[in-house]
Write a protein that holds these residues in place. Sequence first.
Motif, mmCIF file in Angstrom:
data_model
loop_
_atom_site.group_PDB
_atom_site.id
_atom_site.type_symbol
_atom_site.label_atom_id
_atom_site.label_comp_id
_atom_site.label_asym_id
_atom_site.label_seq_id
_atom_site.Cartn_x
_atom_site.Cartn_y
_atom_site.Cartn_z
ATOM 1 N N THR A 96 32.109 44.506 37.240
ATOM 2 C CA THR A 96 33.040 44.491 38.360
ATOM 3 C C THR A 96 33.056 43.076 38.932
ATOM 4 O O THR A 96 32.643 42.129 38.273
ATOM 5 N N LYS B 60 39.064 45.339 38.471
ATOM 6 C CA LYS B 60 37.616 45.304 38.633
ATOM 7 C C LYS B 60 37.113 46.437 39.537
ATOM 8 O O LYS B 60 36.048 47.002 39.291
ATOM 9 N N LEU B 61 37.844 46.756 40.588
ATOM 10 C CA LEU B 61 37.423 47.887 41.420
ATOM 11 C C LEU B 61 37.645 49.200 40.677
ATOM 12 O O LEU B 61 36.870 50.153 40.843
ATOM 13 N N GLY C 126 41.465 41.928 40.732
ATOM 14 C CA GLY C 126 40.731 42.714 41.715
ATOM 15 C C GLY C 126 40.954 44.203 41.538
ATOM 16 O O GLY C 126 40.009 45.003 41.617
ATOM 17 N N ALA C 127 42.202 44.589 41.296
ATOM 18 C CA ALA C 127 42.508 46.010 41.088
ATOM 19 C C ALA C 127 41.789 46.541 39.854
ATOM 20 O O ALA C 127 41.211 47.640 39.867
ATOM 21 N N GLY D 28 37.199 42.413 43.279
ATOM 22 C CA GLY D 28 37.572 43.815 43.366
ATOM 23 C C GLY D 28 36.946 44.497 44.553
ATOM 24 O O GLY D 28 37.593 45.289 45.248
#
Length: 307
Positions: free
Chosen positions: A154, A172-173, A169-170, A158
């Motif tokens: 991650t 990774k989260l 970021g999207a 994220g």
Amino acid sequence: MQADELDFQGRVAIVTGAGGGLGRQHALALARRGAKVLVNDLGGALDGSGGSVGAAQAVVNEIVAAGGEALANGASVTDFEAVQAMVQQAVDAWGRVDILVNNAGILRDKSFAKMDMSDFRLVIEVHLMGAANCCKAVWAQMQAQNYGRIVMTTSSSGLYGNFGQSNYGAAKLAQVGLMQTLAIEGAKYGIHVNALAPTAATRMTQGLLGEEALQALTPESVVPAMLVLAHASAPTRTILCAGAGSFEAAHITLTQGVHLGQGETVPEQLAEALPQVLDRTQEQVPQSGQAQSRLEVGKALQARALA
């Protein structure tokens, strides 16, 4: 007191995106501690274009020269059939797969206003679907052997956001969300699933950080967290952050909140009570998504009993 050595003798690991940077260090560290390592890398550019097995083979050569066992693989993690063949390559050679480190990734950074949606989709495809493809390809094998260690990669981008990285970021989260459920589903099979949020100076951080910071943020300084999450003694459903020799844990929490019931004036009451809703006193780290509904229904039943 001397800590017990984290030993990986007899373990078989797959590390994706391991031709350079952090992935290379992961592969080298696992091999140094006794694991047999399948080194996967598409060998493409930072934006995901191109491809060559040369980068993976170079890492394999390093491992073999140091007395370890390794194989190279050039599959794209976005190609599920190629990923299945990659897992089969490891099983054919060594009989099992104990560890999967989902490290492969690309960047297509731009502010959201300027971002082409094809770039958004591609980053999601590599990071999220790539991780899902790899997890799916090893899952039955890990279930059958009643053992598995999966490490998602991650990012603070994220977990906390970062300008110009809405796609990254999207994705990774989303890996954290995947981790949460796979850890629950894998528990009875001895499969532990965790996430690593690294801060390291790699191709992905060039031009973003000052020289002094870059010297501190070596990829090697992140590796201990990966080894802990990939080891037999690993926790599960844990997010470890690592960089420059420091280690932290990140948590997705739930506050105690308030019960306001139902009615026409609830929106106004909620607006007024928002500071109390946001108050982090006695917040909890839920063990599953059911914790939210249990908290809410419990408050509703308590309010009804007091009415």
